[in-house]
Motif scaffolding. Structure first.
Motif, PDB file in Angstrom:
ATOM      1  N   ILE A 248      42.521  59.140  30.959  1.00 14.74           N
ATOM      2  CA  ILE A 248      42.613  58.145  29.884  1.00 14.74           C
ATOM      3  C   ILE A 248      41.975  56.814  30.275  1.00 14.74           C
ATOM      4  N   LEU A 249      42.106  56.389  31.538  1.00 16.83           N
ATOM      5  CA  LEU A 249      41.527  55.103  31.949  1.00 16.83           C
ATOM      6  C   LEU A 249      40.001  55.175  32.008  1.00 16.83           C
ATOM      7  N   ALA A 250      39.485  56.311  32.485  1.00 23.78           N
ATOM      8  CA  ALA A 250      38.019  56.492  32.510  1.00 23.78           C
ATOM      9  C   ALA A 250      37.468  56.515  31.090  1.00 23.78           C
ATOM     10  N   GLN A 251      38.201  57.168  30.193  1.00 23.16           N
ATOM     11  CA  GLN A 251      37.780  57.229  28.793  1.00 23.16           C
ATOM     12  C   GLN A 251      37.841  55.843  28.147  1.00 23.16           C
ATOM     13  N   THR A 252      38.809  55.052  28.561  1.00 22.90           N
ATOM     14  CA  THR A 252      38.934  53.687  28.048  1.00 22.90           C
ATOM     15  C   THR A 252      37.720  52.848  28.457  1.00 22.90           C
ATOM     16  N   LYS A 253      37.277  53.001  29.713  1.00 22.42           N
ATOM     17  CA  LYS A 253      36.076  52.290  30.177  1.00 22.42           C
ATOM     18  C   LYS A 253      34.854  52.679  29.344  1.00 22.42           C
ATOM     19  N   THR A 254      34.681  53.984  29.145  1.00 19.53           N
ATOM     20  CA  THR A 254      33.530  54.473  28.371  1.00 19.53           C
ATOM     21  C   THR A 254      33.549  53.916  26.955  1.00 19.53           C
ATOM     22  N   ASN A 255      34.734  53.953  26.344  1.00 17.74           N
ATOM     23  CA  ASN A 255      34.854  53.473  24.965  1.00 17.74           C
ATOM     24  C   ASN A 255      34.676  51.961  24.873  1.00 17.74           C
ATOM     25  N   ALA A 256      35.081  51.235  25.919  1.00 20.92           N
ATOM     26  CA  ALA A 256      34.897  49.778  25.923  1.00 20.92           C
ATOM     27  C   ALA A 256      33.419  49.442  25.848  1.00 20.92           C
ATOM     28  N   THR A 257      32.627  50.154  26.634  1.00 20.77           N
ATOM     29  CA  THR A 257      31.178  49.936  26.610  1.00 20.77           C
ATOM     30  C   THR A 257      30.605  50.270  25.239  1.00 20.77           C
ATOM     31  N   SER A 258      31.036  51.402  24.687  1.00 20.02           N
ATOM     32  CA  SER A 258      30.515  51.841  23.378  1.00 20.02           C
ATOM     33  C   SER A 258      30.868  50.861  22.258  1.00 20.02           C
TER      34      SER A 258
ATOM     35  N   GLU B 222      42.728  48.193  21.850  1.00 16.40           N
ATOM     36  CA  GLU B 222      43.026  49.622  22.010  1.00 16.40           C
ATOM     37  C   GLU B 222      41.744  50.417  21.826  1.00 16.40           C
ATOM     38  N   LEU B 223      41.445  51.244  22.816  1.00 15.06           N
ATOM     39  CA  LEU B 223      40.144  51.920  22.822  1.00 15.06           C
ATOM     40  C   LEU B 223      40.230  53.436  22.801  1.00 15.06           C
ATOM     41  N   VAL B 224      41.335  54.000  23.190  1.00 13.49           N
ATOM     42  CA  VAL B 224      41.481  55.461  23.153  1.00 13.49           C
ATOM     43  C   VAL B 224      42.951  55.805  22.928  1.00 13.49           C
TER      44      VAL B 224
ATOM     45  N   ASN C 175      31.971  40.918  32.879  1.00 13.62           N
ATOM     46  CA  ASN C 175      32.944  41.526  33.787  1.00 13.62           C
ATOM     47  C   ASN C 175      34.258  41.697  33.034  1.00 13.62           C
ATOM     48  N   LEU C 176      34.606  42.929  32.712  1.00 11.57           N
ATOM     49  CA  LEU C 176      35.816  43.222  31.937  1.00 11.57           C
ATOM     50  C   LEU C 176      36.984  43.518  32.879  1.00 11.57           C
ATOM     51  N   PRO C 177      38.205  43.224  32.419  1.00  3.73           N
ATOM     52  CA  PRO C 177      39.370  43.590  33.228  1.00  3.73           C
ATOM     53  C   PRO C 177      39.525  45.108  33.300  1.00  3.73           C
ATOM     54  N   GLN C 178      40.199  45.567  34.336  1.00 10.83           N
ATOM     55  CA  GLN C 178      40.427  47.005  34.481  1.00 10.83           C
ATOM     56  C   GLN C 178      41.200  47.548  33.275  1.00 10.83           C
ATOM     57  N   PRO C 179      40.843  48.740  32.833  1.00 11.24           N
ATOM     58  CA  PRO C 179      41.589  49.327  31.711  1.00 11.24           C
ATOM     59  C   PRO C 179      43.033  49.615  32.120  1.00 11.24           C
ATOM     60  N   GLU C 180      43.894  49.675  31.131  1.00 15.22           N
ATOM     61  CA  GLU C 180      45.307  49.950  31.395  1.00 15.22           C
ATOM     62  C   GLU C 180      45.879  50.847  30.304  1.00 15.22           C
ATOM     63  N   ILE C 181      47.012  51.420  30.618  1.00 16.56           N
ATOM     64  CA  ILE C 181      47.723  52.209  29.599  1.00 16.56           C
ATOM     65  C   ILE C 181      48.613  51.232  28.842  1.00 16.56           C
ATOM     66  N   CYS C 182      48.280  51.020  27.574  1.00 11.73           N
ATOM     67  CA  CYS C 182      49.061  50.073  26.763  1.00 11.73           C
ATOM     68  C   CYS C 182      50.492  50.561  26.589  1.00 11.73           C
ATOM     69  N   TYR C 183      50.614  51.811  26.192  1.00 12.24           N
ATOM     70  CA  TYR C 183      51.959  52.372  26.013  1.00 12.24           C
ATOM     71  C   TYR C 183      51.887  53.884  25.924  1.00 12.24           C
TER      72      TYR C 183
END
Length: 197
Positions: A168-178, A60-62, A116-124
């Protein structure tokens, strides 16, 4: 011996007039003051069964905290229009599923790592029922419970739709990198790059 009429004094008349009320008050006092001991026994029997065990590797990233004010109306042909006003608190979480990363998704070359990370998703997306509340109801009467239930379901659908349109998905990508970059750099790789498949 002649029978003579017995005459009550005025005080006796008042006493006999008040006597039933006095008896009633005394009876009420004893009834109210008596402590009734009601023993209530509650028993719950559970038979739990673990139906499925899953390995979860979702990071969970965001988390979005969401508020919504919803007026939900119900119209029928034979009943007046009923409405309920809810103040809803909800949350949505973006994540990536680390279990989807395979060996081929990691490329190492000297001091460079490409992951290579999987595409972000909305967990819930879920309603926070503890902090949500019914603010007002109108003409709901015996329909209130079903009306509130309908309103919560409508709110969850609408919030989910809005979250999907958000960043939220774009923010998840950014946070994954961070989050992940410092971990991989700690393994000795100076150049770390992430791609999303």
């Amino acid at each position: 011996m002649p029978i003579t009429n017995f005459h009550y004094s005025p005080h006796m008349k008042i006493f006999f007039r008040l006597l039933p009320w006095l008896i009633l008050l005394v009876a009420a006092y004893f009834f109210i003051s008596k402590k009734f001991s009601i023993n209530t026994t509650v028993e719950s029997k559970h038979q739990l069964l673990v139906e499925k065990i899953e390995a979860i590797g979702k990071l969970e990233l965001v988390r979005y905290q969401i508020s919504d004010v919803l007026e939900h109306k119900n119209k029928t042909d034979f009943l007046p229009e009923a409405s309920v006003l809810l103040i809803i608190k909800a949350e949505a979480v973006g994540c990536i599923d680390l279990t989807k990363i395979a060996k081929e998704d990691i490329s190492i070359d000297a001091d460079t790592a490409v992951v290579n990370l999987p595409q972000p998703e909305i967990c819930y997306v879920k309603i926070d029922h503890k902090n949500s509340r019914v603010y007002d109801t109108k003409m709901a009467f015996f329909r209130e419970a079903s009306l509130v239930d309908e309103a919560y379901k409508a709110a969850e659908r609408q919030i989910t739709a809005e979250v999907k349109k958000s960043s939220i998905l774009a923010q998840t990508k950014t946070n994954a990198t961070s989050v992940l970059k410092p971990i991989i750099e700690g393994l000795g790789y100076k150049n770390v790059r992430f791609t999303f498949e």
